[in-house]
Design a protein around this motif. Sequence first.
Motif, PDB file in Angstrom:
ATOM      1  N   VAL A 118      30.554  31.927  46.837  1.00  0.00           N
ATOM      2  CA  VAL A 118      31.051  32.471  45.572  1.00  0.00           C
ATOM      3  C   VAL A 118      30.779  33.963  45.498  1.00  0.00           C
ATOM      4  CG1 VAL A 118      30.807  32.387  43.059  1.00  0.00           C
ATOM      5  CG2 VAL A 118      30.825  30.271  44.373  1.00  0.00           C
ATOM      6  N   THR A 119      29.593  34.368  45.875  1.00  0.00           N
ATOM      7  CA  THR A 119      29.225  35.788  45.839  1.00  0.00           C
ATOM      8  C   THR A 119      30.158  36.615  46.711  1.00  0.00           C
ATOM      9  OG1 THR A 119      26.913  35.184  45.480  1.00  0.00           O
ATOM     10  CG2 THR A 119      27.343  37.431  46.212  1.00  0.00           C
ATOM     11  N   HIS A 120      30.388  36.151  47.929  1.00  0.00           N
ATOM     12  CA  HIS A 120      31.261  36.884  48.850  1.00  0.00           C
ATOM     13  C   HIS A 120      32.701  36.905  48.336  1.00  0.00           C
ATOM     14  CE1 HIS A 120      33.136  38.362  52.470  1.00  0.00           C
ATOM     15  NE2 HIS A 120      33.929  37.305  52.458  1.00  0.00           N
ATOM     16  N   ARG A 121      33.181  35.759  47.906  1.00  0.00           N
ATOM     17  CA  ARG A 121      34.566  35.665  47.444  1.00  0.00           C
ATOM     18  C   ARG A 121      34.796  36.564  46.225  1.00  0.00           C
ATOM     19  NH1 ARG A 121      38.846  32.408  49.628  1.00  0.00           N
ATOM     20  NH2 ARG A 121      40.299  31.884  48.004  1.00  0.00           N
ATOM     21  N   LEU A 122      33.859  36.593  45.296  1.00  0.00           N
ATOM     22  CA  LEU A 122      34.001  37.472  44.133  1.00  0.00           C
ATOM     23  C   LEU A 122      33.979  38.943  44.536  1.00  0.00           C
ATOM     24  CD1 LEU A 122      31.877  35.613  41.439  1.00  0.00           C
ATOM     25  CD2 LEU A 122      34.358  35.969  41.422  1.00  0.00           C
ATOM     26  N   ARG A 123      33.170  39.279  45.527  1.00  0.00           N
ATOM     27  CA  ARG A 123      33.132  40.660  46.013  1.00  0.00           C
ATOM     28  C   ARG A 123      34.487  41.053  46.597  1.00  0.00           C
ATOM     29  NH1 ARG A 123      28.908  40.651  49.836  1.00  0.00           N
ATOM     30  NH2 ARG A 123      27.540  40.437  48.061  1.00  0.00           N
ATOM     31  N   VAL A 124      35.095  40.157  47.369  1.00  0.00           N
ATOM     32  CA  VAL A 124      36.411  40.425  47.957  1.00  0.00           C
ATOM     33  C   VAL A 124      37.474  40.515  46.859  1.00  0.00           C
ATOM     34  CG1 VAL A 124      38.205  39.487  49.463  1.00  0.00           C
ATOM     35  CG2 VAL A 124      35.823  39.410  50.186  1.00  0.00           C
ATOM     36  N   LEU A 125      37.422  39.628  45.897  1.00  0.00           N
ATOM     37  CA  LEU A 125      38.388  39.657  44.795  1.00  0.00           C
ATOM     38  C   LEU A 125      38.278  40.942  43.985  1.00  0.00           C
ATOM     39  CD1 LEU A 125      38.047  35.951  43.674  1.00  0.00           C
ATOM     40  CD2 LEU A 125      40.075  36.988  44.708  1.00  0.00           C
ATOM     41  N   ASN A 126      37.059  41.414  43.760  1.00  0.00           N
ATOM     42  CA  ASN A 126      36.873  42.683  43.057  1.00  0.00           C
ATOM     43  C   ASN A 126      37.424  43.850  43.863  1.00  0.00           C
ATOM     44  OD1 ASN A 126      35.691  42.019  40.535  1.00  0.00           O
ATOM     45  ND2 ASN A 126      33.781  41.526  41.582  1.00  0.00           N
ATOM     46  N   HIS A 135      43.061  37.075  39.376  1.00  0.00           N
ATOM     47  CA  HIS A 135      42.329  36.716  38.156  1.00  0.00           C
ATOM     48  C   HIS A 135      42.142  35.200  38.060  1.00  0.00           C
ATOM     49  CE1 HIS A 135      41.700  40.561  36.259  1.00  0.00           C
ATOM     50  NE2 HIS A 135      42.965  40.901  36.477  1.00  0.00           N
ATOM     51  N   GLY A 136      43.158  34.444  38.448  1.00  0.00           N
ATOM     52  CA  GLY A 136      43.036  32.994  38.447  1.00  0.00           C
ATOM     53  C   GLY A 136      41.962  32.508  39.401  1.00  0.00           C
ATOM     54  N   GLU A 137      41.913  33.115  40.575  1.00  0.00           N
ATOM     55  CA  GLU A 137      40.891  32.748  41.560  1.00  0.00           C
ATOM     56  C   GLU A 137      39.499  33.137  41.070  1.00  0.00           C
ATOM     57  OE1 GLU A 137      39.487  31.218  45.278  1.00  0.00           O
ATOM     58  OE2 GLU A 137      41.240  30.870  44.041  1.00  0.00           O
ATOM     59  N   MET A 138      39.391  34.271  40.372  1.00  0.00           N
ATOM     60  CA  MET A 138      38.093  34.674  39.828  1.00  0.00           C
ATOM     61  C   MET A 138      37.616  33.668  38.787  1.00  0.00           C
ATOM     62  SD  MET A 138      38.428  38.795  39.573  1.00  0.00           S
ATOM     63  CE  MET A 138      36.688  39.220  39.587  1.00  0.00           C
ATOM     64  N   LYS A 139      38.518  33.184  37.941  1.00  0.00           N
ATOM     65  CA  LYS A 139      38.145  32.174  36.943  1.00  0.00           C
ATOM     66  C   LYS A 139      37.677  30.898  37.633  1.00  0.00           C
ATOM     67  CE  LYS A 139      41.019  33.766  33.163  1.00  0.00           C
ATOM     68  NZ  LYS A 139      42.169  33.492  32.309  1.00  0.00           N
ATOM     69  N   ARG A 140      38.355  30.533  38.721  1.00  0.00           N
ATOM     70  CA  ARG A 140      37.966  29.340  39.462  1.00  0.00           C
ATOM     71  C   ARG A 140      36.586  29.513  40.081  1.00  0.00           C
ATOM     72  NH1 ARG A 140      38.353  26.596  44.301  1.00  0.00           N
ATOM     73  NH2 ARG A 140      38.944  28.391  45.554  1.00  0.00           N
ATOM     74  N   MET A 141      36.304  30.693  40.611  1.00  0.00           N
ATOM     75  CA  MET A 141      35.005  30.964  41.232  1.00  0.00           C
ATOM     76  C   MET A 141      33.884  30.953  40.192  1.00  0.00           C
ATOM     77  SD  MET A 141      35.132  31.332  44.506  1.00  0.00           S
ATOM     78  CE  MET A 141      36.386  30.057  44.568  1.00  0.00           C
ATOM     79  N   GLN A 142      34.180  31.385  38.978  1.00  0.00           N
ATOM     80  CA  GLN A 142      33.160  31.433  37.930  1.00  0.00           C
ATOM     81  C   GLN A 142      32.754  30.045  37.460  1.00  0.00           C
ATOM     82  OE1 GLN A 142      35.033  34.117  35.184  1.00  0.00           O
ATOM     83  NE2 GLN A 142      34.343  35.921  36.291  1.00  0.00           N
TER      84      GLN A 142
END
Length: 62
Positions: free
Chosen positions: A27-35, A11-18
Amino acid sequence: MGPVEKEASVHGEMKRMQKLPANGTYVTHRLRVLNKILQLLSIQRTASQEQELELLFAGLSL
């Protein structure tokens, strides 16, 4: 790292990516992996899914 800590770091990494530009491929790829990680954390995992989860975490270096 336990499941609660893993989820918190995701969740912390997702906030950083946003905070980054949303149209970037990184960002798109990283968020897909985080999800995908969040999805795997939320279900009862098989051995192969557990291995996939560990590989995803290793690849992100969280």
